[in-house]
Scaffold this motif. Structure first.
Motif, PDB file in Angstrom:
ATOM      1  N   THR A 167      41.333  41.098  44.054  1.00  7.63           N
ATOM      2  CA  THR A 167      40.122  40.569  43.447  1.00  7.63           C
ATOM      3  C   THR A 167      39.103  41.681  43.306  1.00  7.63           C
ATOM      4  O   THR A 167      38.497  42.120  44.291  1.00  7.63           O
ATOM      5  CB  THR A 167      39.534  39.434  44.308  1.00  7.63           C
ATOM      6  OG1 THR A 167      40.525  38.428  44.454  1.00  7.63           O
ATOM      7  CG2 THR A 167      38.305  38.839  43.654  1.00  7.63           C
ATOM      8  N   PHE A 168      38.928  42.176  42.090  1.00  7.66           N
ATOM      9  CA  PHE A 168      37.951  43.231  41.849  1.00  7.66           C
ATOM     10  C   PHE A 168      36.954  42.780  40.795  1.00  7.66           C
ATOM     11  O   PHE A 168      36.677  43.477  39.832  1.00  7.66           O
ATOM     12  CB  PHE A 168      38.650  44.524  41.426  1.00  7.66           C
ATOM     13  CG  PHE A 168      38.715  45.520  42.535  1.00  7.66           C
ATOM     14  CD1 PHE A 168      39.803  45.552  43.379  1.00  7.66           C
ATOM     15  CD2 PHE A 168      37.678  46.403  42.757  1.00  7.66           C
ATOM     16  CE1 PHE A 168      39.867  46.459  44.414  1.00  7.66           C
ATOM     17  CE2 PHE A 168      37.728  47.311  43.794  1.00  7.66           C
ATOM     18  CZ  PHE A 168      38.829  47.349  44.622  1.00  7.66           C
ATOM     19  N   ASP A 169      36.440  41.560  41.009  1.00  8.06           N
ATOM     20  CA  ASP A 169      35.392  41.100  40.129  1.00  8.06           C
ATOM     21  C   ASP A 169      34.068  41.704  40.584  1.00  8.06           C
ATOM     22  O   ASP A 169      34.009  42.511  41.512  1.00  8.06           O
ATOM     23  CB  ASP A 169      35.340  39.566  40.111  1.00  8.06           C
ATOM     24  CG  ASP A 169      35.172  38.973  41.516  1.00  8.06           C
ATOM     25  OD1 ASP A 169      34.857  39.725  42.465  1.00  8.06           O
ATOM     26  OD2 ASP A 169      35.377  37.765  41.668  1.00  8.06           O
ATOM     27  N   GLU A 170      32.991  41.314  39.938  1.00  6.42           N
ATOM     28  CA  GLU A 170      31.685  41.902  40.245  1.00  6.42           C
ATOM     29  C   GLU A 170      31.287  41.667  41.693  1.00  6.42           C
ATOM     30  O   GLU A 170      30.746  42.556  42.360  1.00  6.42           O
ATOM     31  CB  GLU A 170      30.629  41.329  39.293  1.00  6.42           C
ATOM     32  CG  GLU A 170      29.282  42.023  39.395  1.00  6.42           C
ATOM     33  CD  GLU A 170      28.360  41.663  38.244  1.00  6.42           C
ATOM     34  OE1 GLU A 170      27.140  41.693  38.450  1.00  6.42           O
ATOM     35  OE2 GLU A 170      28.875  41.361  37.146  1.00  6.42           O
ATOM     36  N   ALA A 171      31.583  40.472  42.219  1.00  2.00           N
ATOM     37  CA  ALA A 171      31.233  40.160  43.601  1.00  2.00           C
ATOM     38  C   ALA A 171      31.973  41.073  44.577  1.00  2.00           C
ATOM     39  O   ALA A 171      31.417  41.525  45.582  1.00  2.00           O
ATOM     40  CB  ALA A 171      31.538  38.696  43.907  1.00  2.00           C
ATOM     41  N   ALA A 172      33.237  41.360  44.272  1.00  2.00           N
ATOM     42  CA  ALA A 172      34.026  42.232  45.143  1.00  2.00           C
ATOM     43  C   ALA A 172      33.487  43.657  45.130  1.00  2.00           C
ATOM     44  O   ALA A 172      33.447  44.331  46.161  1.00  2.00           O
ATOM     45  CB  ALA A 172      35.487  42.216  44.711  1.00  2.00           C
ATOM     46  N   ALA A 186      31.033  38.406  55.903  1.00  2.00           N
ATOM     47  CA  ALA A 186      32.071  37.456  56.282  1.00  2.00           C
ATOM     48  C   ALA A 186      33.089  37.307  55.162  1.00  2.00           C
ATOM     49  O   ALA A 186      32.774  37.481  53.977  1.00  2.00           O
ATOM     50  CB  ALA A 186      31.440  36.099  56.600  1.00  2.00           C
ATOM     51  N   ARG A 187      34.339  37.024  55.547  1.00  2.00           N
ATOM     52  CA  ARG A 187      35.401  36.832  54.555  1.00  2.00           C
ATOM     53  C   ARG A 187      35.017  35.715  53.588  1.00  2.00           C
ATOM     54  O   ARG A 187      34.607  34.628  54.005  1.00  2.00           O
ATOM     55  CB  ARG A 187      36.706  36.489  55.260  1.00  2.00           C
ATOM     56  CG  ARG A 187      37.901  36.325  54.306  1.00  2.00           C
ATOM     57  CD  ARG A 187      39.138  35.894  55.064  1.00  2.00           C
ATOM     58  NE  ARG A 187      39.564  36.912  55.988  1.00  2.00           N
ATOM     59  CZ  ARG A 187      40.374  37.919  55.672  1.00  2.00           C
ATOM     60  NH1 ARG A 187      40.823  38.024  54.429  1.00  2.00           N
ATOM     61  NH2 ARG A 187      40.732  38.815  56.577  1.00  2.00           N
ATOM     62  N   GLY A 188      35.122  36.004  52.324  1.00  2.00           N
ATOM     63  CA  GLY A 188      34.821  35.012  51.307  1.00  2.00           C
ATOM     64  C   GLY A 188      33.351  34.921  50.944  1.00  2.00           C
ATOM     65  O   GLY A 188      32.985  34.195  50.027  1.00  2.00           O
ATOM     66  N   GLN A 189      32.493  35.650  51.660  1.00  2.00           N
ATOM     67  CA  GLN A 189      31.064  35.598  51.363  1.00  2.00           C
ATOM     68  C   GLN A 189      30.777  36.294  50.034  1.00  2.00           C
ATOM     69  O   GLN A 189      31.282  37.380  49.769  1.00  2.00           O
ATOM     70  CB  GLN A 189      30.262  36.259  52.483  1.00  2.00           C
ATOM     71  CG  GLN A 189      28.748  36.072  52.359  1.00  2.00           C
ATOM     72  CD  GLN A 189      28.007  36.600  53.582  1.00  2.00           C
ATOM     73  OE1 GLN A 189      28.634  37.131  54.497  1.00  2.00           O
ATOM     74  NE2 GLN A 189      26.701  36.451  53.601  1.00  2.00           N
ATOM     75  N   GLN A 190      29.981  35.666  49.187  1.00  2.00           N
ATOM     76  CA  GLN A 190      29.659  36.194  47.867  1.00  2.00           C
ATOM     77  C   GLN A 190      28.212  36.651  47.825  1.00  2.00           C
ATOM     78  O   GLN A 190      27.337  36.081  48.479  1.00  2.00           O
ATOM     79  CB  GLN A 190      29.892  35.128  46.794  1.00  2.00           C
ATOM     80  CG  GLN A 190      31.318  34.592  46.747  1.00  2.00           C
ATOM     81  CD  GLN A 190      32.288  35.603  46.179  1.00  2.00           C
ATOM     82  OE1 GLN A 190      32.132  36.081  45.074  1.00  2.00           O
ATOM     83  NE2 GLN A 190      33.318  35.931  46.958  1.00  2.00           N
ATOM     84  N   PHE A 191      27.966  37.702  47.025  1.00  2.00           N
ATOM     85  CA  PHE A 191      26.617  38.234  46.903  1.00  2.00           C
ATOM     86  C   PHE A 191      26.267  38.437  45.441  1.00  2.00           C
ATOM     87  O   PHE A 191      27.123  38.761  44.625  1.00  2.00           O
ATOM     88  CB  PHE A 191      26.502  39.596  47.615  1.00  2.00           C
ATOM     89  CG  PHE A 191      26.756  39.556  49.093  1.00  2.00           C
ATOM     90  CD1 PHE A 191      25.729  39.267  49.977  1.00  2.00           C
ATOM     91  CD2 PHE A 191      28.026  39.792  49.596  1.00  2.00           C
ATOM     92  CE1 PHE A 191      25.966  39.235  51.344  1.00  2.00           C
ATOM     93  CE2 PHE A 191      28.278  39.763  50.952  1.00  2.00           C
ATOM     94  CZ  PHE A 191      27.234  39.480  51.837  1.00  2.00           C
ATOM     95  N   THR A 192      24.991  38.249  45.139  1.00  2.00           N
ATOM     96  CA  THR A 192      24.495  38.603  43.820  1.00  2.00           C
ATOM     97  C   THR A 192      23.975  40.038  43.869  1.00  2.00           C
ATOM     98  O   THR A 192      23.794  40.621  44.949  1.00  2.00           O
ATOM     99  CB  THR A 192      23.346  37.678  43.397  1.00  2.00           C
ATOM    100  OG1 THR A 192      22.221  37.889  44.285  1.00  2.00           O
ATOM    101  CG2 THR A 192      23.765  36.216  43.450  1.00  2.00           C
ATOM    102  N   TYR A 193      23.738  40.598  42.710  1.00  2.00           N
ATOM    103  CA  TYR A 193      23.222  41.972  42.646  1.00  2.00           C
ATOM    104  C   TYR A 193      21.883  42.069  43.376  1.00  2.00           C
ATOM    105  O   TYR A 193      21.647  43.013  44.134  1.00  2.00           O
ATOM    106  CB  TYR A 193      23.074  42.398  41.186  1.00  2.00           C
ATOM    107  CG  TYR A 193      22.733  43.864  41.011  1.00  2.00           C
ATOM    108  CD1 TYR A 193      23.745  44.816  40.899  1.00  2.00           C
ATOM    109  CD2 TYR A 193      21.410  44.299  40.955  1.00  2.00           C
ATOM    110  CE1 TYR A 193      23.455  46.159  40.733  1.00  2.00           C
ATOM    111  CE2 TYR A 193      21.098  45.635  40.793  1.00  2.00           C
ATOM    112  CZ  TYR A 193      22.126  46.568  40.680  1.00  2.00           C
ATOM    113  OH  TYR A 193      21.819  47.903  40.532  1.00  2.00           O
TER     114      TYR A 193
END
Length: 316
Positions: A167-172, A186-193
């Motif tokens: 998974t190399f999307d923007e979040a990754a 944390a595993r699975g945690q998503q971040f915005t810019y």
């Protein structure tokens, strides 16, 4: 991606604001030191074609990597005297988004010929860029042009597809920036810019390790697109000689590196490319991983030969 960590450390140590791309523009200590006095710079603009390093003679045209950027090829300027020109994965005025590697090659051949109308042409590409460089060479030959040098840096289709399947999307990519600065998530945690920018400011006092949002977006879009295009690509035949530098260490990410028998990696590359290259195929093993082939320890192994290849007259 390692450039993010380096530029952050430099900015913190010297209280400057150099951009990530500055590290590619000034890859030596002396060049970088000269840039610190005029720190700053535009880290957002990516040109369809740009001169990465000036020089004399026939330019070496380098096709972008899987992330859509050609900046990593600037390091070749330390080893070669010829101009080094990069082709980036941004749509130029009048172009449409390519729906195949062939369409990409047609667009890039147009760009190259608009800047350099007459050959001979010299092409180089690493990883996914090697596949596209081959396709561009085929397209230029179809137009009646001379391509006298085709140089591929570990154009490993399977390696790129395995890497890109992660998974190399923007979040990754944003998560990777945080990890490069020692900030765990944390595993699975998503971040915005914006969240990443605030976290970096809070933990490091600087956001210099964070590339421009447009660059993150370009990298994410490119690797997603290129995985799709490569999975269904069937290359044409290049009529001429080619040089392939083959990485012989395991490219596993985060795992222990292990040297693979050179004869096996060379055999796999030869089998893959023999049907696509109708000429002499020279394969040279390099003791490095797929991802390190433009690093100094790898370039020290093949830069002398690369100079000789580029200095050799066509057909010699």
């Amino acid at each position: 991606l390692l450039a993010m960590r380096v530029t952050a450390a430099i900015n913190k140590a010297f209280d400057r604001r150099i951009a990530v791309r500055t590290l590619f523009e000034a890859p030596t200590v002396a060049q970088l030191a000269a840039r610190l006095d005029g720190a700053g710079g535009d880290d957002t603009e990516v040109a369809p074609v740009e001169v990465l390093c000036p020089g004399a003679g026939i330019p070496l045209i380098c096709i972008h990597d899987g992330f859509g950027l050609s900046w990593a090829y600037r390091v070749l300027g330390q080893y070669l005297d010829c101009p080094i020109v990069g082709v980036n994965q941004v749509v130029q005025d009048g172009e449409s988004e390519p729906d195949s590697v062939h369409a990409m090659a047609v667009a890039y051949a147009d760009r190259i010929q608009s800047r350099y109308p007459i050959g001979p042409y010299r092409l180089l590409g690493w990883s996914f860029g090697g596949v596209v460089a081959h396709a561009v060479a085929v397209e230029l030959q179809r137009r009646g042009q001379v391509v006298d040098k085709l140089i591929l840096l570990d154009p490993s289709l399977n390696t790129f597809l395995t890497f890109a399947s992660r998974t190399f999307d923007e979040a990754a990519l944003l998560k990777h920036v945080l990890q490069s600065q020692g900030i765990t998530a944390a595993r699975g945690q998503q971040f915005t810019y914006q969240q990443v920018s605030e976290l970096l400011e809070q933990h490091t006092g600087s956001t210099e390790a964070l590339p421009a949002e447009s660059i993150i977006g370009l990298m994410s879009r490119s690797i997603t697109t290129n995985r799709r295009l490569l999975a269904r690509h069937h290359g044409g035949t290049f009529h001429g000689d080619a040089v392939i530098y083959v990485a012989t260490q395991s490219p596993s990410l985060g795992g222990k590196r292990r040297a693979l028998p050179a004869r096996l990696t060379l055999r796999a590359q030869r089998q893959r490319w023999t049907r696509l290259i109708n000429g002499k195929l020279h394969l040279q093993p390099i003791n490095c991983t797929h991802f390190d082939i433009l690093h100094q320890h790898a370039l020290n192994q093949y830069s002398k030969e690369l100079n000789e290849v580029l200095g050799r007259d066509p057909g010699s």
